[in-house]
Motif scaffolding. Structure first.
Motif, PDB file in Angstrom:
ATOM      1  N   GLN A  35       0.669  -1.560  -0.277  1.00  0.00           N
ATOM      2  CA  GLN A  35      -0.443   0.546  -0.109  1.00  0.00           C
ATOM      3  C   GLN A  35       0.770   0.850  -0.020  1.00  0.00           C
ATOM      4  N   GLN A  36       2.505   0.846   0.781  1.00  0.00           N
ATOM      5  CA  GLN A  36       3.098   2.804   0.960  1.00  0.00           C
ATOM      6  C   GLN A  36       3.283   2.661  -0.411  1.00  0.00           C
ATOM      7  N   PHE A  37       3.900   1.267  -1.137  1.00  0.00           N
ATOM      8  CA  PHE A  37       4.518   1.283  -2.236  1.00  0.00           C
ATOM      9  C   PHE A  37       3.337   1.907  -3.680  1.00  0.00           C
ATOM     10  N   TRP A  38       2.559   1.536  -3.621  1.00  0.00           N
ATOM     11  CA  TRP A  38       1.007   2.102  -4.778  1.00  0.00           C
ATOM     12  C   TRP A  38       0.591   3.817  -4.212  1.00  0.00           C
ATOM     13  N   ARG A  39       1.371   3.559  -2.952  1.00  0.00           N
ATOM     14  CA  ARG A  39       0.728   5.635  -2.519  1.00  0.00           C
ATOM     15  C   ARG A  39       1.676   6.323  -3.242  1.00  0.00           C
ATOM     16  N   ARG A  40       2.811   6.042  -2.510  1.00  0.00           N
ATOM     17  CA  ARG A  40       4.178   6.374  -2.962  1.00  0.00           C
ATOM     18  C   ARG A  40       4.538   7.209  -4.768  1.00  0.00           C
ATOM     19  N   VAL A  41       3.970   5.802  -5.643  1.00  0.00           N
ATOM     20  CA  VAL A  41       4.048   5.641  -7.059  1.00  0.00           C
ATOM     21  C   VAL A  41       2.762   7.043  -7.886  1.00  0.00           C
ATOM     22  N   ARG A  42       1.215   6.242  -7.056  1.00  0.00           N
ATOM     23  CA  ARG A  42       0.383   7.865  -6.765  1.00  0.00           C
ATOM     24  C   ARG A  42       0.463   8.923  -6.791  1.00  0.00           C
ATOM     25  N   THR A  43       1.194   9.122  -5.804  1.00  0.00           N
ATOM     26  CA  THR A  43       1.207  10.705  -5.415  1.00  0.00           C
ATOM     27  C   THR A  43       2.518  11.218  -5.988  1.00  0.00           C
ATOM     28  N   ARG A  44       2.983  10.803  -6.590  1.00  0.00           N
ATOM     29  CA  ARG A  44       4.859  11.127  -7.454  1.00  0.00           C
ATOM     30  C   ARG A  44       3.629  11.851  -8.672  1.00  0.00           C
ATOM     31  N   LYS A  45       2.781  10.516  -9.380  1.00  0.00           N
ATOM     32  CA  LYS A  45       2.763  10.768 -10.508  1.00  0.00           C
ATOM     33  C   LYS A  45       1.828  12.599 -10.736  1.00  0.00           C
ATOM     34  N   GLN A  46       1.061  11.962  -9.320  1.00  0.00           N
ATOM     35  CA  GLN A  46      -0.384  13.820  -9.062  1.00  0.00           C
ATOM     36  C   GLN A  46       0.838  14.247  -9.206  1.00  0.00           C
ATOM     37  N   LEU A  47       1.757  14.797  -8.374  1.00  0.00           N
ATOM     38  CA  LEU A  47       3.183  16.137  -8.751  1.00  0.00           C
ATOM     39  C   LEU A  47       3.459  15.972 -10.036  1.00  0.00           C
ATOM     40  N   LEU A  48       3.592  15.469 -10.586  1.00  0.00           N
ATOM     41  CA  LEU A  48       4.004  16.005 -11.976  1.00  0.00           C
ATOM     42  C   LEU A  48       2.911  16.364 -13.046  1.00  0.00           C
ATOM     43  N   GLU A  49       1.776  16.541 -12.489  1.00  0.00           N
ATOM     44  CA  GLU A  49       0.822  16.267 -13.397  1.00  0.00           C
ATOM     45  C   GLU A  49       0.640  17.509 -13.049  1.00  0.00           C
ATOM     46  N   LEU A  50       0.603  18.706 -11.845  1.00  0.00           N
ATOM     47  CA  LEU A  50       0.245  20.098 -11.825  1.00  0.00           C
ATOM     48  C   LEU A  50       0.741  20.770 -12.323  1.00  0.00           C
ATOM     49  N   SER A  51      -0.393  21.751 -11.959  1.00  0.00           N
ATOM     50  CA  SER A  51       0.604  23.426 -13.023  1.00  0.00           C
ATOM     51  C   SER A  51       1.359  24.138 -12.024  1.00  0.00           C
ATOM     52  N   ASP A  52       2.204  25.152 -12.416  1.00  0.00           N
ATOM     53  CA  ASP A  52       3.343  25.771 -12.232  1.00  0.00           C
ATOM     54  C   ASP A  52       2.093  26.897 -11.268  1.00  0.00           C
ATOM     55  N   GLU A  53       1.239  27.129 -11.194  1.00  0.00           N
ATOM     56  CA  GLU A  53      -0.319  27.860 -10.060  1.00  0.00           C
ATOM     57  C   GLU A  53      -0.240  26.671  -9.298  1.00  0.00           C
ATOM     58  N   GLN A  54      -0.379  25.950  -9.413  1.00  0.00           N
ATOM     59  CA  GLN A  54      -0.978  24.889  -7.480  1.00  0.00           C
ATOM     60  C   GLN A  54       0.321  24.190  -7.189  1.00  0.00           C
ATOM     61  N   LEU A  55       1.697  23.890  -8.375  1.00  0.00           N
ATOM     62  CA  LEU A  55       2.828  23.569  -7.459  1.00  0.00           C
ATOM     63  C   LEU A  55       3.255  25.755  -6.799  1.00  0.00           C
ATOM     64  N   ARG A  56       3.436  26.299  -7.160  1.00  0.00           N
ATOM     65  CA  ARG A  56       2.924  27.320  -6.176  1.00  0.00           C
ATOM     66  C   ARG A  56       2.053  27.649  -4.622  1.00  0.00           C
ATOM     67  N   ASP A  57       1.042  27.156  -5.319  1.00  0.00           N
ATOM     68  CA  ASP A  57       0.171  27.486  -3.506  1.00  0.00           C
ATOM     69  C   ASP A  57       0.650  26.221  -2.625  1.00  0.00           C
ATOM     70  N   ILE A  58       0.959  25.303  -2.899  1.00  0.00           N
ATOM     71  CA  ILE A  58       2.202  23.996  -2.098  1.00  0.00           C
ATOM     72  C   ILE A  58       3.493  24.474  -2.010  1.00  0.00           C
ATOM     73  N   GLY A  59       3.976  25.573  -2.321  1.00  0.00           N
ATOM     74  CA  GLY A  59       5.129  25.757  -1.811  1.00  0.00           C
ATOM     75  C   GLY A  59       6.423  25.131  -2.533  1.00  0.00           C
ATOM     76  N   ILE A  60       6.253  24.645  -3.759  1.00  0.00           N
ATOM     77  CA  ILE A  60       7.068  24.453  -4.390  1.00  0.00           C
ATOM     78  C   ILE A  60       7.689  24.252  -5.715  1.00  0.00           C
ATOM     79  N   SER A  61       8.534  24.189  -6.236  1.00  0.00           N
ATOM     80  CA  SER A  61       9.021  24.580  -7.646  1.00  0.00           C
ATOM     81  C   SER A  61       8.995  23.509  -8.831  1.00  0.00           C
TER      82      SER A  61
END
Length: 76
Positions: A35-61
């Motif tokens: 479950q931990q493995f799949w959560r990491r895969v899923r959340t890291r993939k979602q991170l790549l799909e964020l727009s620049d505005e969304q990334l600014r909202d969470i405070g990362i480049s």
């Protein structure tokens, strides 16, 4: 906790706990290794799909997002 929160918490952990050899278990209570493995895969993939505005909202480049998303699944 949403996937985006998981990623940001991991980044904060690295920023705030810059102690050699420090290790914190970020697993969700009751979560097994698969479950931990799949959560990491899923959340890291979602991170790549964020727009620049969304990334600014969470405070990362964009670069930080790419680095986090490309980490091996076995690393917190």
């Amino acid at each position: 906790m949403s996937g985006l929160s998981d990623v940001r918490l991991t980044l904060y952990q690295q920023e705030l706990l810059d102690i050699p050899g420090a290790r914190i278990d970020l697993r969700v209570p009751g979560e097994n290794r698969w479950q931990q493995f799949w959560r990491r895969v899923r959340t890291r993939k979602q991170l790549l799909e964020l727009s620049d505005e969304q990334l600014r909202d969470i405070g990362i480049s964009r670069e930080q997002a790419k680095l986090e998303a490309m980490r091996p699944f076995w690393r917190c």
